[in-house]
Scaffold this active site. Structure first.
Site, PDB file in Angstrom:
ATOM      1  N   ALA B  77      11.954  16.901  -6.167  1.00 40.75           N
ATOM      2  CA  ALA B  77      13.369  16.490  -6.183  1.00 40.75           C
ATOM      3  C   ALA B  77      13.825  16.558  -7.634  1.00 40.75           C
ATOM      4  CB  ALA B  77      13.537  15.080  -5.632  1.00 40.75           C
ATOM      5  N   CYS B 144      22.934  22.268  -1.380  1.00 43.51           N
ATOM      6  CA  CYS B 144      23.282  21.010  -2.035  1.00 43.51           C
ATOM      7  C   CYS B 144      24.382  20.314  -1.232  1.00 43.51           C
ATOM      8  CB  CYS B 144      23.667  21.278  -3.484  1.00 43.51           C
ATOM      9  SG  CYS B 144      25.363  21.065  -3.845  1.00 43.51           S
TER      10      CYS B 144
END
Lengths: 274, 324
Positions: B77, B144
């Site tokens: 991440a 995203c």
């Protein structure tokens, strides 16, 4: 390939002891067999806060130490922890210092660079090496590891340089390095090791190159993974990862990096001049 | 495996009109921060490279820990950290001009520009800027979150949003008269990836890159009971996701017939061959670097050649979509 090496999930262990070197520089000690070599680093996870790379100051197979300066938001949180609190480690990562038995070595530390070089001095002395340990800092209160280095025995000489002259030589530690090399005793110096501000390391590598002496430097770059995947610490123009092919580089090789002594990159990859 | 230095098989492939020396491509997000790093990946044997996803503005990303792995999987991440279009311009300038441009500083292999944005209009603006740097291929990262969506779901996870971003970028490219092929990077975290690919194809995608990471997933430290990633959750990659990726690539291939960069869990030459059989023209690798280091690119290329030679395949491109 060794499957064990593929596990890089941080392991949480308790802080065994905290030794305050100065108000803002503490040594965190852990009871754990890290199996590291002098010059290597690990990624330290402050649970729920952040994770940062730190070089290892001491590792005897039973315990290891990290000497850390309070310099930002992550270390500020770290300095709130107490003995017994849990902290995550993964590593050790990176290359390590190399030396030969019975040689004369000069170790050049800037500020808290003294900590990882202490680990090297300790190991080299065990191998019968003669060590000149040169530390530079702004002032006397920021000089680290003097007692521990001096306790390594008669084969180690501790030299101090301070910007304000409050202890030892007034000026740069590289000036002491040049003096040592120029002295009669200096003829036998086989390698120079430097850890500290990049400009200091660059000067050390140039001095070494001019005198035909080998050198090793520990470079510092922003890191995310620590194992050569994220690409955050790649240096121009070779593209090598500092975390994987360094952090300890041959001085000659480091001098060949076009960004060495000029700039590094932030967490977004943007160039930042030294 | 034999010890011969090069394969007899022809490993060159053509992807949307762009020639690649071999089918391996560096996936976005790994070793893609600087031009020097991309060039090194090419030196190590990759047929092409993809930049880390580029934003219009600076984007900080998440705090560490941002990634770690085991022998089975890798979790990350990073949060798409990037210094924005200015830095990207510098990267492309350093990387070199397109092949056949007659420039002195010719790029060592094709470069795919990965772009990312939080809203459709920004994808259009970014397309306009990035085209000036003449990447060989434009990869639209739609994984995203959409900042204009009340639930912040990623564009890639909604058929209409995915198609809409594709349309916006296609319209901009047409408006600019740009011939740069545009591919869409798809997420596997959807019920039917083939349907989404078809919707993007209908809006003018020239090809696809699939798959992005699986999940998200989570790893918890037992002693502190805290998730280890600073972002708590992250995308899963590595060996564990290969079957998911192979199936997704095959779904997209069947649904659209367009060229695909097959990405996800590829670690060996045989993995790459399998991906091509499923329908991939190029094979993306990122997490492979964790297991085999950057030199793994050249090794995988050699393994692909060895496999072709041992199995009577003279042109690797013949394998594309050859699944029975």
């Amino acid at each position: 390939m060794d499957v064990k090496n593929f596990n890089t999930i941080p392991e949480t262990i308790p802080i065994k002891k905290i030794v305050k070197e100065t108000d803002t520089i503490w040594t965190f000690q852990f009871e754990y067999n890290l199996e590291s070599k002098p010059g290597q680093f690990l990624m330290l996870w402050i649970p729920g806060v952040d994770e940062k790379p730190f070089s290892i100051a001491y590792d005897d197979g039973k315990e290891f130490w990290l000497t850390i300066a309070k310099v930002g938001s992550a270390t500020e949180e770290l300095f709130k922890l107490k003995e017994g609190d849990l902290i995550g480690i993964r590593g050790p990562f990176g290359t390590h210092y190399k030396w030969e038995k019975g040689k004369h070595l000069v170790l050049l530390a800037g500020g808290y660079g003294a900590a990882p070089l202490y680990g090297l001095a300790r190991a080299a002395v065990e191998d019968g090496c003669k060590v000149d340990f040169v530390v530079g800092a702004r002032s006397e209160d920021l000089l680290l590891y003097e007692e521990r280095v001096s306790a390594l025995g008669s084969n180690v000489t501790y030299h101090a340089a301070t910007d304000d002259g409050s202890k030892g030589h007034e000026g740069y530690n590289t000036e002491i390095l040049e003096e040592i090399i120029a002295s009669k005793d200096g003829e036998g110096v086989s390698k120079i090791y430097a850890c500290g501000p990049e400009m200091m390391m660059k000067r050390a590598a140039e001095i070494a190159r001019d005198k035909g002496i080998k050198s090793e430097l520990a470079l510092e770059r922003y890191m995310k993974c620590g194992f050569g995947v994220c690409g955050q610490c790649c240096v121009d123009e070779t593209g090598v990862c500092v975390c994987k092919e360094g952090t300890v580089f041959d001085g000659e090789r480091a001098l060949g990096f076009s960004e060495f002594g000029k700039y590094h990159r932030d967490s977004m990859g943007k160039k930042v001049e030294w | 495996m034999s010890d011969k230095l090069w394969a007899m098989a022809n490993l060159k492939v053509n992807f949307c009109g762009v020639e690649f020396e071999n089918p391996t491509v560096l996936a976005s997000g790994v070793l893609g921060v600087t031009s020097a790093s991309l060039k090194r990946v090419v030196e190590m044997g990759a047929g092409g490279v993809t930049t880390k996803s580029i934003w219009m503005e600076e984007h900080k990303g998440h705090k560490n820990p941002t990634m770690f792995g085991t022998e089975h999987f890798f979790l990350n991440a990073v949060g798409l950290s990037d210094a924005g279009i200015e830095k990207a311009r510098g990267l492309f300038a350093e990387y070199g001009e397109p092949a056949g441009s007659g420039a002195k500083n010719v790029r060592p292999a094709p470069v795919i520009a990965s772009i990312v944005a939080g809203k459709q209009s920004e994808f259009a603006d970014l397309t306009e800027e990035i085209v000036k740097s003449r990447p060989d291929i434009l990869e639209v990262n739609i994984s995203c979150p959409n900042v204009e969506d009340e639930f912040g779901i990623p564009f890639a996870c909604d058929l209409l949003l995915a198609a809409d971003v594709t349309k916006v970028v296609r319209r901009k490219l047409d408006e600019l008269g740009s011939k740069i092929p545009m591919i869409v990077k798809l997420s596997p975290n959807v019920p039917n990836i083939g349907r989404i690919a078809k919707a993007c194809a209908d809006e003018g995608a020239d090809g696809f890159c699939a798959i992005n990471t699986v999940g998200p997933g989570m790893v918890i430290d037992l002693k502190t009971r805290k998730p280890i990633l600073a972002n708590r959750v992250g995308g899963v990659s590595g060996p564990a996701i290969k079957p998911i990726a192979v199936k997704a690539v095959n779904d997209i291939h069947k649904a659209t017939g367009l060229p695909i960069i097959g990405t996800g869990g590829v670690m060996t030459g045989e993995d790459a061959i399998e991906m091509m059989m499923a329908g991939a023209t190029l094979v993306g690798m990122g997490t492979m670097v964790y297991y085999r280091e950057v030199g793994g690119f050249g090794e995988v290329v050699k393994e692909m050649g060895d496999w072709c030679d041992a199995n009577g395949v003279e042109v690797v491109g013949d394998l594309i979509g050859s699944i029975k």
